[in-house]
Write a protein that holds these residues in place. Structure first.
Motif, PDB file in Angstrom:
ATOM      1  N   ASN A 116       0.802  -1.211   0.000  1.00 21.39           N
ATOM      2  CA  ASN A 116       0.000   0.000   0.000  1.00 21.39           C
ATOM      3  C   ASN A 116       0.842   1.271   0.000  1.00 21.39           C
ATOM      4  O   ASN A 116       0.309   2.369  -0.133  1.00 21.39           O
ATOM      5  N   THR A 117       2.169   1.140   0.124  1.00 24.14           N
ATOM      6  CA  THR A 117       3.012   2.327   0.092  1.00 24.14           C
ATOM      7  C   THR A 117       3.166   2.811  -1.353  1.00 24.14           C
ATOM      8  O   THR A 117       3.156   2.010  -2.292  1.00 24.14           O
ATOM      9  N   PRO A 118       3.311   4.124  -1.566  1.00 21.70           N
ATOM     10  CA  PRO A 118       3.346   4.666  -2.935  1.00 21.70           C
ATOM     11  C   PRO A 118       4.436   4.062  -3.820  1.00 21.70           C
ATOM     12  O   PRO A 118       4.186   3.713  -4.975  1.00 21.70           O
ATOM     13  N   TYR A 119       5.666   3.942  -3.285  1.00 16.20           N
ATOM     14  CA  TYR A 119       6.731   3.397  -4.117  1.00 16.20           C
ATOM     15  C   TYR A 119       6.464   1.951  -4.500  1.00 16.20           C
ATOM     16  O   TYR A 119       6.600   1.553  -5.668  1.00 16.20           O
ATOM     17  N   SER A 132      12.868   4.056   9.344  1.00 17.34           N
ATOM     18  CA  SER A 132      11.980   3.143  10.067  1.00 17.34           C
ATOM     19  C   SER A 132      12.813   1.989  10.616  1.00 17.34           C
ATOM     20  O   SER A 132      14.033   1.948  10.435  1.00 17.34           O
ATOM     21  N   LEU A 133      12.130   1.034  11.241  1.00 19.67           N
ATOM     22  CA  LEU A 133      12.810  -0.153  11.749  1.00 19.67           C
ATOM     23  C   LEU A 133      12.647  -1.341  10.796  1.00 19.67           C
ATOM     24  O   LEU A 133      12.863  -2.479  11.199  1.00 19.67           O
ATOM     25  N   ALA A 134      12.258  -1.061   9.546  1.00 27.84           N
ATOM     26  CA  ALA A 134      12.036  -2.147   8.580  1.00 27.84           C
ATOM     27  C   ALA A 134      13.304  -2.967   8.362  1.00 27.84           C
ATOM     28  O   ALA A 134      13.251  -4.178   8.153  1.00 27.84           O
ATOM     29  N   GLY A 135      14.446  -2.319   8.386  1.00 29.61           N
ATOM     30  CA  GLY A 135      15.714  -3.031   8.302  1.00 29.61           C
ATOM     31  C   GLY A 135      16.001  -3.704   6.980  1.00 29.61           C
ATOM     32  O   GLY A 135      16.778  -4.660   6.924  1.00 29.61           O
ATOM     33  N   THR A 136      15.422  -3.219   5.890  1.00 31.07           N
ATOM     34  CA  THR A 136      15.679  -3.829   4.582  1.00 31.07           C
ATOM     35  C   THR A 136      17.088  -3.478   4.124  1.00 31.07           C
ATOM     36  O   THR A 136      17.657  -2.460   4.555  1.00 31.07           O
ATOM     37  N   SER A 170       6.393   4.604   7.126  1.00 31.75           N
ATOM     38  CA  SER A 170       5.114   5.285   6.971  1.00 31.75           C
ATOM     39  C   SER A 170       5.241   6.773   7.249  1.00 31.75           C
ATOM     40  O   SER A 170       6.236   7.242   7.821  1.00 31.75           O
ATOM     41  N   TYR A 171       4.213   7.507   6.857  1.00 36.28           N
ATOM     42  CA  TYR A 171       4.146   8.941   7.138  1.00 36.28           C
ATOM     43  C   TYR A 171       4.174   9.182   8.636  1.00 36.28           C
ATOM     44  O   TYR A 171       4.868  10.089   9.117  1.00 36.28           O
ATOM     45  N   THR A 186      13.086   7.236   3.098  1.00 39.37           N
ATOM     46  CA  THR A 186      12.029   7.173   2.074  1.00 39.37           C
ATOM     47  C   THR A 186      11.281   8.501   2.042  1.00 39.37           C
ATOM     48  O   THR A 186      11.335   9.291   3.000  1.00 39.37           O
ATOM     49  N   ASP A 187      10.550   8.726   0.960  1.00 43.25           N
ATOM     50  CA  ASP A 187       9.750   9.944   0.843  1.00 43.25           C
ATOM     51  C   ASP A 187       8.601   9.984   1.841  1.00 43.25           C
ATOM     52  O   ASP A 187       8.219  11.063   2.313  1.00 43.25           O
ATOM     53  N   LEU A 188       8.003   8.820   2.130  1.00 46.85           N
ATOM     54  CA  LEU A 188       6.913   8.805   3.101  1.00 46.85           C
ATOM     55  C   LEU A 188       7.392   9.347   4.445  1.00 46.85           C
ATOM     56  O   LEU A 188       6.706  10.141   5.103  1.00 46.85           O
TER      57      LEU A 188
END
Length: 330
Positions: A73-76, A187-191, A221-222, A246-248
């Motif tokens: 659901n994220t724009p990118y 974020s903490l996504a850690g990718t 996320s925003y 990220t842009d968000l």
């Protein structure tokens, strides 16, 4: 009840054999132009569609490609999925989406169901997808494309972005703008992608002899950007330059600066994002950012899946492009 039009129906209307119908719709098969024209005309009248799934079960070439992704659901991510599905359709293939936001048995079950339809390949995007999913794909004879994944496997194509170089470039841009108190917001996504952006930015700061402030929390996320932005911009040593992973997140940081804290951007704080999502160009943000080569990712992935199979792993490194707008001081 309506029943599906069959090849037998087409054959009867065209006055040809069932085999002739099959040959007419098989590229390169031997059939006269007159017979082909009759078959096509009958098929058009009846609304007949070739059952590629049934044909694929016989040839092991169904044209089905699983798109395995998280945070769709994220724009990118939605932009990349749109580009991939468009390229797949242009190549005569069909994308089957598997959402991996839930890291549980339901994801593996969805993949096994896709495999039961003789899915011939998979494209795994960066994000949450577990490495075990790639193993499942390979064990079932599927070709594999990995986008921004930190995995090297035999017989796969790995598409990577030089995120570390972008981190270096982001630092150079902020440094040239006069920023000396730098921060990295994430974020903490850690990718692997987010981590490489951080590493490149941190390495450039270290080379310049500057201490780096880092803050990360939550999902990509925003809201995460808003939270991180508030923490960073209310510090006693408030940063004057922020690179967002990220842009968000950058949009959240911008709103924390402008809307909540009434700071002037870029006069008091310069901000750079990453991805060049549609919202980045909106007048309310006008965000300086990096544009990902989404179309190049999609073309390279589908081109690889359309070629004969290769045993050796292949890797392609692509670069992002900086897009200058109004959130960095001149």
């Amino acid at each position: 009840m309506r029943t599906q039009v069959s090849a037998k129906d087409v054959a009867e209307l065209a006055g040809v054999s069932r085999t002739a119908v099959s040959r007419a719709f098989t590229p390169g098969a031997s059939v006269s132009s007159e017979t082909r024209a009759k078959v096509y005309e009958a098929a058009e009248k009846l609304g007949y569609q070739v059952n590629n799934l049934a044909r694929g079960l016989l040839t092991s070439k169904t044209g089905i490609v699983a798109l395995i992704a998280a945070e769709i659901n994220t724009p990118y991510r939605s932009t990349l999925l749109a580009a991939l599905s468009s390229q797949l359709q242009a190549a005569g293939k069909v994308g089957m989406l598997i959402n991996t936001d839930r890291s549980d048995e339901s994801v593996a079950q969805a993949l096994r169901q896709a495999i039961s339809y003789r899915t011939e390949a998979a494209i795994i995007l960066s994000g949450m997808p577990d490495t075990s999913l790639a193993e499942i794909c390979l064990r079932n004879g599927m070709r594999l494309v990995l986008i921004n994944r930190d995995e090297e496997r035999a017989g796969t194509l790995q598409l990577r972005l030089d995120d570390a170089a972008a981190g270096h470039q982001a630092f150079a841009a902020l440094f040239a703008a006069g920023c000396r108190r730098m921060a990295f917001a994430s974020s903490l996504a850690g990718t692997p992608s987010l981590e490489d952006r951080r590493k490149g930015f941190a390495a450039a700061a270290a080379d310049a002899g500057l201490a780096l402030i880092e803050d990360a929390s939550g999902m990509t996320s925003y809201q995460t950007g808003l939270d991180v932005g508030m923490r960073l911009l209310t510090r006693p040593d408030r940063p004057d330059g922020i690179f967002c992973s990220t842009d968000l997140i950058a949009c959240g940081v911008l709103d924390a600066a402008r809307q909540r804290l009434k700071l002037r951007v870029p006069e008091e704080v310069s901000i750079i994002g990453f991805d060049d999502i549609e919202q980045a160009a909106w007048d309310s943000y006008n965000l300086t950012t990096f544009s990902q080569p989404v179309d190049d990712f999609a073309k390279a992935a589908v081109s690889y899946l359309s070629e004969p199979e290769h045993d050796e792993p292949r890797s392609i490194m692509l670069s992002s492009r900086m897009v200058w707008r109004k959130t960095v001081r001149d």
